[in-house]
Design a protein around this motif. Structure first.
Motif, mmCIF file in Angstrom:
data_model
loop_
_atom_site.group_PDB
_atom_site.id
_atom_site.type_symbol
_atom_site.label_atom_id
_atom_site.label_comp_id
_atom_site.label_asym_id
_atom_site.label_seq_id
_atom_site.Cartn_x
_atom_site.Cartn_y
_atom_site.Cartn_z
ATOM 1 N N TYR A 1 0.832 -1.208 0.000
ATOM 2 C CA TYR A 1 0.000 0.000 0.000
ATOM 3 C C TYR A 1 0.868 1.260 0.000
ATOM 4 C CZ TYR A 1 -3.708 3.293 1.126
ATOM 5 O OH TYR A 1 -4.590 4.347 1.075
ATOM 6 N N TYR A 2 1.968 1.223 0.743
ATOM 7 C CA TYR A 2 2.864 2.382 0.810
ATOM 8 C C TYR A 2 3.416 2.726 -0.573
ATOM 9 C CZ TYR A 2 7.106 5.084 1.733
ATOM 10 O OH TYR A 2 8.091 6.046 1.715
ATOM 11 N N PHE A 3 3.769 1.713 -1.328
ATOM 12 C CA PHE A 3 4.376 1.967 -2.635
ATOM 13 C C PHE A 3 3.347 2.272 -3.726
ATOM 14 C CE2 PHE A 3 8.108 -0.220 -0.797
ATOM 15 C CZ PHE A 3 9.086 0.688 -1.149
ATOM 16 N N SER A 4 2.183 1.610 -3.700
ATOM 17 C CA SER A 4 1.260 1.774 -4.836
ATOM 18 C C SER A 4 -0.216 1.756 -4.455
ATOM 19 C CB SER A 4 1.518 0.670 -5.871
ATOM 20 O OG SER A 4 2.812 0.753 -6.377
ATOM 21 N N GLY A 5 -0.538 2.045 -3.204
ATOM 22 C CA GLY A 5 -1.940 2.128 -2.807
ATOM 23 C C GLY A 5 -2.669 0.809 -2.923
ATOM 24 N N LEU A 6 -3.974 0.868 -3.135
ATOM 25 C CA LEU A 6 -4.784 -0.348 -3.213
ATOM 26 C C LEU A 6 -4.392 -1.207 -4.412
ATOM 27 C CD1 LEU A 6 -8.300 1.113 -2.292
ATOM 28 C CD2 LEU A 6 -6.754 -0.210 -0.831
ATOM 29 N N TYR A 7 -3.946 -0.557 -5.476
ATOM 30 C CA TYR A 7 -3.492 -1.316 -6.644
ATOM 31 C C TYR A 7 -2.254 -2.140 -6.288
ATOM 32 C CZ TYR A 7 -2.267 -2.309 -11.533
ATOM 33 O OH TYR A 7 -1.983 -2.931 -12.728
ATOM 34 N N GLY A 8 -1.409 -1.590 -5.437
ATOM 35 C CA GLY A 8 -0.231 -2.312 -4.974
ATOM 36 C C GLY A 8 -0.598 -3.543 -4.169
ATOM 37 N N VAL A 9 -1.622 -3.416 -3.304
ATOM 38 C CA VAL A 9 -2.085 -4.569 -2.514
ATOM 39 C C VAL A 9 -2.597 -5.667 -3.442
ATOM 40 C CG1 VAL A 9 -3.731 -5.357 -0.778
ATOM 41 C CG2 VAL A 9 -2.649 -3.113 -0.530
ATOM 42 N N ALA A 10 -3.362 -5.256 -4.455
ATOM 43 C CA ALA A 10 -3.900 -6.225 -5.407
ATOM 44 C C ALA A 10 -2.775 -6.915 -6.175
ATOM 45 C CB ALA A 10 -4.857 -5.534 -6.374
ATOM 46 N N CYS A 11 -1.773 -6.150 -6.590
ATOM 47 C CA CYS A 11 -0.656 -6.733 -7.345
ATOM 48 C C CYS A 11 0.238 -7.587 -6.454
ATOM 49 C CB CYS A 11 0.158 -5.633 -8.022
ATOM 50 S SG CYS A 11 -0.701 -4.884 -9.427
ATOM 51 N N ALA A 12 0.289 -7.295 -5.153
ATOM 52 C CA ALA A 12 1.032 -8.148 -4.224
ATOM 53 C C ALA A 12 0.408 -9.547 -4.191
ATOM 54 C CB ALA A 12 1.037 -7.537 -2.831
ATOM 55 N N ALA A 13 -0.930 -9.592 -4.219
ATOM 56 C CA ALA A 13 -1.613 -10.889 -4.262
ATOM 57 C C ALA A 13 -1.306 -11.615 -5.565
ATOM 58 C CB ALA A 13 -3.119 -10.694 -4.109
ATOM 59 N N VAL A 14 -1.300 -10.883 -6.676
ATOM 60 C CA VAL A 14 -0.961 -11.491 -7.965
ATOM 61 C C VAL A 14 0.475 -12.012 -7.932
ATOM 62 C CG1 VAL A 14 -0.677 -11.101 -10.443
ATOM 63 C CG2 VAL A 14 -2.583 -10.031 -9.232
ATOM 64 N N GLY A 15 1.389 -11.208 -7.353
ATOM 65 C CA GLY A 15 2.780 -11.631 -7.247
ATOM 66 C C GLY A 15 2.928 -12.912 -6.448
ATOM 67 N N MET A 16 2.194 -13.001 -5.337
ATOM 68 C CA MET A 16 2.259 -14.197 -4.494
ATOM 69 C C MET A 16 1.775 -15.426 -5.254
ATOM 70 S SD MET A 16 0.474 -14.835 -0.764
ATOM 71 C CE MET A 16 1.353 -13.545 0.093
ATOM 72 N N LEU A 17 0.770 -15.247 -6.112
ATOM 73 C CA LEU A 17 0.175 -16.379 -6.819
ATOM 74 C C LEU A 17 0.732 -16.574 -8.221
ATOM 75 C CD1 LEU A 17 -3.437 -15.773 -5.586
ATOM 76 C CD2 LEU A 17 -2.221 -17.928 -5.312
ATOM 77 N N SER A 18 1.631 -15.690 -8.641
ATOM 78 C CA SER A 18 2.160 -15.788 -10.009
ATOM 79 C C SER A 18 2.977 -17.058 -10.221
ATOM 80 C CB SER A 18 3.000 -14.554 -10.339
ATOM 81 O OG SER A 18 4.090 -14.435 -9.442
ATOM 82 N N ILE A 19 3.510 -17.633 -9.131
ATOM 83 C CA ILE A 19 4.297 -18.868 -9.260
ATOM 84 C C ILE A 19 3.440 -20.100 -8.959
ATOM 85 C CG2 ILE A 19 6.490 -17.738 -8.752
ATOM 86 C CD1 ILE A 19 6.308 -18.878 -5.901
ATOM 87 N N THR A 20 2.124 -19.948 -9.087
ATOM 88 C CA THR A 20 1.209 -21.065 -8.812
ATOM 89 C C THR A 20 1.532 -22.282 -9.671
ATOM 90 O OG1 THR A 20 -0.604 -19.648 -8.071
ATOM 91 C CG2 THR A 20 -1.209 -21.799 -8.945
ATOM 92 N N GLY A 21 1.942 -22.056 -10.916
ATOM 93 C CA GLY A 21 2.258 -23.185 -11.795
ATOM 94 C C GLY A 21 3.277 -24.118 -11.172
ATOM 95 N N MET A 22 4.311 -23.548 -10.544
ATOM 96 C CA MET A 22 5.348 -24.367 -9.915
ATOM 97 C C MET A 22 4.921 -24.848 -8.535
ATOM 98 S SD MET A 22 8.248 -25.715 -10.443
ATOM 99 C CE MET A 22 9.326 -26.699 -9.424
ATOM 100 N N SER A 23 4.360 -23.945 -7.737
ATOM 101 C CA SER A 23 4.010 -24.316 -6.362
ATOM 102 C C SER A 23 2.943 -25.403 -6.335
ATOM 103 C CB SER A 23 3.553 -23.085 -5.569
ATOM 104 O OG SER A 23 2.420 -22.496 -6.153
ATOM 105 N N LEU A 24 1.974 -25.341 -7.255
ATOM 106 C CA LEU A 24 0.939 -26.375 -7.296
ATOM 107 C C LEU A 24 1.488 -27.682 -7.867
ATOM 108 C CD1 LEU A 24 -1.932 -27.233 -6.765
ATOM 109 C CD2 LEU A 24 -2.614 -26.227 -8.951
ATOM 110 N N SER A 25 2.460 -27.592 -8.777
ATOM 111 C CA SER A 25 3.105 -28.810 -9.286
ATOM 112 C C SER A 25 3.760 -29.569 -8.141
ATOM 113 C CB SER A 25 4.164 -28.447 -10.336
ATOM 114 O OG SER A 25 3.584 -27.819 -11.459
ATOM 115 N N VAL A 26 4.451 -28.825 -7.276
ATOM 116 C CA VAL A 26 5.114 -29.431 -6.123
ATOM 117 C C VAL A 26 4.085 -29.959 -5.132
ATOM 118 C CG1 VAL A 26 6.620 -28.951 -4.151
ATOM 119 C CG2 VAL A 26 7.178 -28.012 -6.397
#
Length: 692
Positions: A415-440
């Protein structure tokens, strides 16, 4: 020019989604090309039985859910728009397809993993990981393609929230239904088989073993896949919705680029996951005679070697995850500078990635037998089952502290860096590696099934040693996967909440407003009611399973000396019937509660309800998942030979703790992730109707 570039890049994103499916198909072919020889005919037969049971359950579940999807789609068409109704049905179908195809591959991989374990650890690990990677790549491929196609067709980031609603609805029913199925069988098999009859886990004499192995796939493949599918698409959709009104570093509206960025970030994650998976599978291309087949093996062998220079499964899988994460972080910086000309959003994304990985590490610390908490919990078995249960409850509650702090840190930093859009993109960042994490993650139940098949096929102890090693690593990866799911659920729910507040025109939520306080209390109560229903369903179904297994042992004493065969089908029937009937009420609770509060009171009350549900839901999810994981691994720690080993009073006490933890970690706990997101996305979809 910006519009042209947007559509070109959108097609690139769509192409990467297709690539994910292509990679999944390639791995599927590699798994299916393995032919089990006649010498291991029993392995193939058991794998087929598990496959048929899992697919039969999934077909029955989807038949139950089809009328629900049609009815809700019609209601959305009538009260919102035809676009919303169609998007909902499309999202539900995509979610169902990921579970269906993932289940096919997983249940075809288990027996092949057992068979390859007769050759080497490398061969078995390679099959299990490739089988899991099919699930991971299908989820991200179908998810990203579904969101992009919906946007291309309807051209409105707000309309496609209904796609997320469809995905969440199927996910909740799949997670609850699968959790009830697998834990009813697991509890029944453990209590009667291990504790009362004193026979090993997965012993073919136990009538509940097939249902237990089917349940591993139903709950941890279809259920977990649907869970992360809806998290993945909802994080993207929330970021797209917020991105339409977000502003850049210079104060200008991001517009189309704000919509494109989360899609591009997710597409980058697919590329990173494919590369990470190739690094793992390349490093496993060592044949049974010790010769290395690829250059990749030579380079990566040093990073995945354990004792005696042999492949360490934990190191191999961790290496793939770390490589995926590094590529995603570096790529995120480049995308931030090129698409948004804003370096700040990069730090928001990194905060999500780091928080997700850190939550997984913390989860591993509290649930792995390699660390002090689980070892200490195992020691409580010296004084009986009651102290084991008390110790697990305490451990689970304590384990909520660090994950919550990490979620708070990621929220504040983004939020400090990019407001509510930053919070939303943080969630996307956390889940962006789902392809690998779910494979494991999906590798875990495949390995677990492989061990069960090895036991039921009465293969040599050396084979079971390999499958046990793979299963042990799978328990840790599953716990870490649950940690990632919980962390992503919190951030995704927060970003969906931001989109809801924006759509409902809520600038503040006043705690002095009695409507808000009422909503807050109702929301705080709902995760407890939901968990109670899920655990009660497991308790009732497990009770029936225990009685059935006892009946068969009592009426057919020849089962114990192998002169009679147990009736596996009856136990499968008990789990199937219980899960299909008992999943309805918890699922409807999540869908109906936001509608009732929103229309009976107002948008502010609904906002309060969502806030209360998110807070208590995240706490309960962490507590139950980690307590259950710790109980499970404390039992396995004792089974390794410490504190008396298998069959000792300590072991029996640990089994009781594990049976309490089963519905915690595999039914109620993970389902809460979906509950809080589903309620939030329902609120987002109905927001235009309750704005006064």
């Amino acid at each position: 020019m910006v519009t042209f570039l947007f559509w070109v890049l959108l097609l690139v994103v769509l192409a990467l989604g297709v690539c994910a499916l292509g990679f999944a198909y390639m791995n599927y072919n590699q798994v299916m090309n393995i032919q089990i020889d006649d010498e291991h005919k029993k392995v193939a037969e058991l794998s087929d039985i598990i496959h048929q049971g899992a697919m039969a359950f999934l077909n029955s579940e989807y038949k139950w859910l089809a009328p629900f999807v049609i009815v809700v789609g019609i209601l959305l068409c009538a009260f919102l728009s035809v676009s919303s109704g169609l998007c909902f049905v499309f999202g539900a179908v995509c979610s169902a397809l990921t579970g269906y195809f993932g289940m096919i591959v997983a249940t075809r991989s288990n027996g092949r993993t057992t068979y390859m374990a007769t050759k080497s650890m490398n061969d078995a690990l390679g099959v299990a990981f490739r089988g899991g990677s099919v699930m991971g790549m299908i989820v991200v491929g179908v998810g990203l393609m579904g969101v992009v196609i919906s946007y291309i067709v309807f051209r409105d980031a707000n309309v496609i929230t209904s796609f997320g609603l469809g995905a969440s609805s199927i996910a909740l029913f799949a997670r609850v239904g699968g959790g009830i199925y697998t834990k009813a069988a697991d509890v029944g098999a453990d209590l009667v088989g291990k504790v009362e009859a004193g026979i090993p886990e997965d012993d073919p004499r136990n009538p509940a073993t097939i249902a237990d192995n089917v349940g591993d796939n139903v709950g941890d493949i279809a259920g977990m896949g649907a869970d992360l599918f809806e998290s993945y698409v909802n994080s993207i959709i929330a970021a797209m919705a917020v991105g339409t009104v977000a502003v850049s570093l210079s104060g200008e509206a991001l517009g189309l680029m704000g919509v494109l960025y989360p899609l591009a970030l997710s597409a980058l994650g697919i590329f990173a996951a494919v590369f990470g998976a190739l690094c793992v599978t390349g490093s496993l291309e060592e044949s049974t005679d010790g010769k290395v087949g690829q250059m990749a093996s030579k380079f990566f062998a040093r990073f995945i070697s354990g004792e005696g220079g042999k492949t360490d499964p934990a190191k191999a899988l961790s290496m793939g995850t770390y490589i995926t994460g590094i590529i995603e972080i570096v790529g995120a910086l480049i995308l931030s500078l090129i698409l948004l000309q804003d370096w700040r959003i990069f730090f928001a994304v990194v905060s999500g990635v780091v928080a997700g990985v850190a939550i997984g590490v913390v989860t591993e610390y509290y649930t792995s037998a390699d660390y002090k908490p689980v070892k200490k919990l195992a020691e409580t078995t010296e004084t009986g089952a009651a102290t084991v249960i008390l110790g697990g409850i305490s451990l689970g509650m304590t384990s909520t502290v660090v994950p919550v702090i990490l979620i708070c840190a990621a929220t504040l930093i983004s939020y400090y860096f990019s407001g509510l859009y930053g919070v939303a993109c943080a969630a996307v960042g956390m889940l962006s590696i789902t392809g690998m994490s779910l494979s494991v993650d999906a590798y875990g139940p495949i390995s677990d099934n492989a061990g069960g098949i090895a036991e039921m096929s009465e293969l040599p102890e050396s084979v079971r040693d390999i499958t046990d090693k793979l299963d042990s690593v799978g328990n840790t990866t599953a716990a870490m996967g649950k940690g990632l799911a919980i962390g992503s659920a919190a951030l995704t729910a927060l970003s969906l909440f931001s989109a809801f507040a924006q759509s409902a025109k809520l600038t503040t939520i006043d705690l002095n407003n009695p409507h808000v306080m009422v909503g807050l209390f109702i929301g705080g109560m709902l995760p407890f009611l939901f968990s109670a229903q899920a655990i009660s369903a497991v308790q009732e179904a497990a009770g029936k399973m225990v009685e059935e297994v006892r009946r068969q042992f009592r009426e057919h004493p020849g089962i114990m000396d192998y002169s009679e065969k147990p009736d596996y089908k009856k136990c499968v029937s008990i789990s199937t019937e219980a899960s299909l009937h008992k999943m309805i009420l918890p699922g409807l609770l999540a869908l109906v509660a936001p509608v009732v509060v929103g229309f009976a009171l107002d948008a502010a009350a609904l906002g309060g309800m969502l806030g209360g549900a998110i807070v208590t839901g995240v706490m309960l999810a962490v507590y139950m998942s980690n307590a259950g994981g710790a109980w499970d691994n404390a039992k396995k720690y004792i089974e390794s030979g410490v504190l008396g080993g298998k069959g000792s009073p300590n072991h029996k006490a640990a089994v009781v703790g594990d049976t309490v933890g089963d519905p915690f970690k595999d039914t109620a706990g993970p389902s809460l992730n979906i509950l809080i997101k589903l309620m939030t996305v329902v609120a987002l979809v109905i927001a235009p109707l309750i704005v006064k």
